[in-house]
Design a protein around this motif. Structure first.
Motif, mmCIF file in Angstrom:
data_model
loop_
_atom_site.group_PDB
_atom_site.id
_atom_site.type_symbol
_atom_site.label_atom_id
_atom_site.label_comp_id
_atom_site.label_asym_id
_atom_site.label_seq_id
_atom_site.Cartn_x
_atom_site.Cartn_y
_atom_site.Cartn_z
ATOM 1 N N THR A 126 30.678 53.302 46.665
ATOM 2 C CA THR A 126 31.381 52.631 45.155
ATOM 3 C C THR A 126 29.984 52.513 44.807
ATOM 4 O O THR A 126 29.472 51.154 45.062
ATOM 5 N N ASN A 127 29.532 53.148 43.334
ATOM 6 C CA ASN A 127 28.229 52.697 42.859
ATOM 7 C C ASN A 127 26.872 52.816 44.339
ATOM 8 O O ASN A 127 26.594 51.897 44.049
ATOM 9 N N ASP A 131 31.862 50.967 50.760
ATOM 10 C CA ASP A 131 32.706 49.909 50.507
ATOM 11 C C ASP A 131 33.257 50.051 51.658
ATOM 12 O O ASP A 131 34.401 51.491 51.957
ATOM 13 N N ARG A 134 37.280 50.681 50.371
ATOM 14 C CA ARG A 134 37.264 52.519 50.036
ATOM 15 C C ARG A 134 37.149 53.270 51.867
ATOM 16 O O ARG A 134 38.117 54.050 52.142
ATOM 17 N N GLU A 252 44.176 50.110 39.578
ATOM 18 C CA GLU A 252 42.742 48.649 39.430
ATOM 19 C C GLU A 252 42.179 49.520 40.883
ATOM 20 O O GLU A 252 41.065 50.039 40.960
ATOM 21 N N ASP A 253 42.590 49.269 42.112
ATOM 22 C CA ASP A 253 41.702 49.349 43.114
ATOM 23 C C ASP A 253 41.416 51.345 42.969
ATOM 24 O O ASP A 253 40.284 52.021 43.238
ATOM 25 N N TYR A 255 41.330 53.218 40.568
ATOM 26 C CA TYR A 255 40.549 53.641 39.244
ATOM 27 C C TYR A 255 39.341 53.170 39.360
ATOM 28 O O TYR A 255 37.681 53.951 39.500
ATOM 29 N N GLU A 256 38.868 51.546 40.648
ATOM 30 C CA GLU A 256 37.088 51.138 41.575
ATOM 31 C C GLU A 256 36.706 52.685 42.184
ATOM 32 O O GLU A 256 36.078 53.434 42.169
ATOM 33 N N TYR A 257 37.998 53.298 42.758
ATOM 34 C CA TYR A 257 37.424 53.754 44.037
ATOM 35 C C TYR A 257 37.268 55.195 43.806
ATOM 36 O O TYR A 257 36.314 56.166 43.705
ATOM 37 N N LYS A 259 35.704 56.333 40.136
ATOM 38 C CA LYS A 259 35.644 55.909 38.925
ATOM 39 C C LYS A 259 35.017 57.218 38.528
ATOM 40 O O LYS A 259 35.135 57.862 37.406
#
Length: 636
Positions: A126-127, A131, A134, A252-253, A255-257, A259
């Motif tokens: 992630t970024n 993670d 993830r 939210e999870d 979306y973060e995984y 993006k």
């Protein structure tokens, strides 16, 4: 490694207590069967044993991988054809041999190397950073646990090390690269004439004896297929959506995984006016179009209503909409048009832009920069994705549960009703053909051939729903009497004899050409119309000739001195006589750009051959024993 990292974070006394309870349950209730399975020996490789547990895992993993690869194409007949049981055992034998030989060579995978490779895998980041959540989530969604994944990853890394070591002996010369490139990229052109079999059908009238002989020799061609009738259960994810609750935290999870999947590229909203230039236009014709476009460009620059100008002058289908193209992203328009549009400021009009279609005048109305959509904007879309995913998983688990609980050799219709499920029935249909109530579902069509009355399929994923089918009734395949198919046999005899006549005529024509008759004169004399394929390479279809059998093999070696092959070519429509008319070498500039790509491909192929030969040699010398008799026949 990463698994131990997770274990170190599981410090809750409650979790430890639950793990202990689960362990006791397994020991007392499943201990015997587990020990029995662990103790089962499938094979040994230089005295290194392959256990039943190892084999079962390898088989299940390979089966699941194939199912994911083939998806709707998966079927029981395909599973049998792939011989997955044998493949799984052979793969385990190969892994044992590779590990043994790697040890002799001093090659191994360290924990640090394994960790580095896993943490550097983009799917687990992630970024740009590893993670752990993830990592675990992706493995879980693919029904894998970290320990198994890390073992598999370690095996792949070790095999890669062995390949790299052996590959140091491989070398690719400049001559090899050039020869390979030339072989695949040189082009030839063929002229051809066609002898259609339809023109030879007139006058062919087979007698009864010919029909009987042909029917006897080709009886299987007219076999009547088996007729099937199915009973089936449907597990539709839509029926389970009411039982699924998607929490905001899940959204939210997700979306973060994911993006980057919500990333939008730069966008431009534009209108245009097109002045078409026809293919192969003369300089004078193109000048006339350009002059007309320039005069309209002046009006646009003066501030005339662009949409009205488009409606009056544009030759594009967007004319009625005032040339409106809406928003478009990079890569959706032709290169010159795109470059001009993205370079313009909003509200500005371009100069004339030449593309393969003609001359464009472009006006940009709005521009949007690259961005990642915010959570609020995609929240409902994610909710739908998660709802579908969860309901699909629930439907799948429900189906699997029914399969697991269903007694062997039971009537599916009866069992389904006992379970409170709606049982559906098909009408009779030909084996291998589409099911009337479901259409031409490829996976199901391939799964049913060979199944007998009372046999049940695996749970099948078809169009996002899960199905369980049982052959409710089967009428066996049979051979017809000649009188039942006499009309079809007659047409087939006529077609076969006409094709032979076409081939004979084509062969005689080719013989005349080889004796020195000119191509154009021979065609004119026979009333034939010569055509050309256009240039094509070994990797491309041969124009109108398509993929005729043996065509490329027989024609790429021809030349001006020997322009005719030693055979005519055929398909079900007739026969073809071809003549080599020219060759075009590869493009040196393109070769320079693709040289490294070809060198890499050749080197990779060489390394794979070296590895394959090496593995074959050590396998031939190894002491491989099949300890479970059921596998002896499978390995031959």
């Amino acid at each position: 490694m990463l698994l131990s990292l997770m274990r170190r974070h599981a410090k809750s006394w409650l979790i430890k207590f639950l793990i202990a309870i689960i362990a006791l349950v397994f020991i007392f209730y499943f201990g015997y069967s587990f020990r029995a399975q662990s103790g089962l020996k499938i094979a040994s490789v230089n005295d290194d044993v392959i256990s039943g547990v190892e084999y079962d895992k390898a088989y299940r993993d390979m089966l699941e991988a194939y199912r994911m690869q083939y998806k709707d194409m998966w079927s029981e007949s395909l599973a049998k054809a792939l011989d997955i049981k044998r493949q799984a055992l052979e793969r385990l034998i190969d892994q044992k041999l590779i590990a043994q030989e790697a040890g002799k060579l001093g090659l191994f995978v360290t924990e640090k190397e394994l960790q580095h490779n896993i943490m550097g895998y983009p799917a687990f980041q992630t970024n740009g950073q590893f993670d752990l959540r993830r990592y675990r989530g992706l493995l879980q969604s693919n029904r894998m646990n970290p320990e198994d994944f890390e073992i598999t990853m370690s095996q792949h890394l070790l095999e890669a090390k062995v390949k790299q070591f052996l590959g140091t002996f491989a070398n690719v010369t400049d001559q090899e690269v050039e020869e390979q490139y030339g072989f695949y990229n040189e082009q030839i052109n063929l002229a051809f004439v066609f002898f259609g079999s339809d023109t030879f059908k007139k006058g062919i009238n087979p007698d009864q004896a010919e029909l009987e002989t042909y029917f006897k020799e080709n009886q299987e061609k007219y076999r009547k297929p088996a007729m099937l009738k199915l009973a089936y259960l449907v597990f539709d994810p839509a029926d389970f959506e009411k039982d699924v609750k998607v929490e905001d935290k899940d959204i939210e999870d997700y979306y973060e995984y994911n993006k980057m999947s919500f990333k939008e590229g730069k966008k431009v909203k534009a209108r245009h006016i097109l002045f078409k230039v026809k293919d192969k236009a003369t300089e004078e014709e193109e000048k006339d179009v350009r002059d007309k476009a320039k005069s309209v460009l002046e009006l646009a620059k003066e501030g005339k209503d662009f949409s009205e100008l488009a409606r009056e002058y544009s030759e594009d289908i967007t004319k009625a909409k005032g040339g409106d193209l809406g928003y478009f992203t990079e890569g959706t328009m032709t290169k010159p048009f795109e470059e001009a549009a993205f370079a313009l400021e909003a509200g500005k009009v371009s100069d004339l832009v030449r593309s393969s279609f003609g001359y464009h005048i472009i006006k940009v109305e709005d521009k949007k920069e690259e961005r990642i959509k915010p959570l609020d904007e995609v929240k409902e879309d994610i909710r739908k994705i998660l709802l579908k995913s969860a309901s699909t998983e629930t439907a799948h688990e429900k189906g699997l549960g029914i399969v697991d609980q269903m007694p062997y050799d039971i009537d599916l219709a009866k069992y389904g009703k006992e379970q409170g499920l709606e049982v559906k029935h098909s009408s009779y249909f030909a084996e291998g053909q589409a099911i009337p109530e479901m259409g031409g579902t490829p996976a199901l069509i391939r799964a049913l051939p060979g199944m007998n009355k009372g046999e049940t399929t695996d749970l099948m994923d078809i169009g996002g729903k899960f199905y369980l089918f049982q052959v409710e009734d089967k009428k066996l395949s049979s051979l017809p009497e000649l009188k039942e198919v006499e009309g079809k046999v007659r047409q087939d005899v006529i077609s076969a004899k006409a094709l032979e006549e076409a081939k004979k005529a084509a062969g005689e024509y080719l013989a005349e050409l080889k004796k020195g008759e000119k191509w154009e004169d021979a065609a004119k004399e026979k009333g034939l119309k010569p055509e050309e394929t256009g240039l094509f390479s070994r990797r491309e279809p041969a124009g109108k000739l398509g993929a005729l059998k043996d065509l490329k093999e027989k024609t790429f070696g021809l030349s001006e001195a020997a322009p005719y092959p030693d055979m005519v070519f055929e398909n079900d429509k007739g026969a073809y006589v071809v003549k080599w008319t020219g060759r075009k070498s590869y493009d040196p500039e393109k070769f320079d750009k693709e040289r490294d790509q070809y060198r890499s491909a050749i080197l990779s192929a060489k390394q794979e051959r070296i590895f394959g030969n090496w593995l074959g040699e050590i396998k031939a010398d190894a002491a491989i024993k099949i300890l479970d008799p059921k596998f002896l026949a499978e390995r031959g």
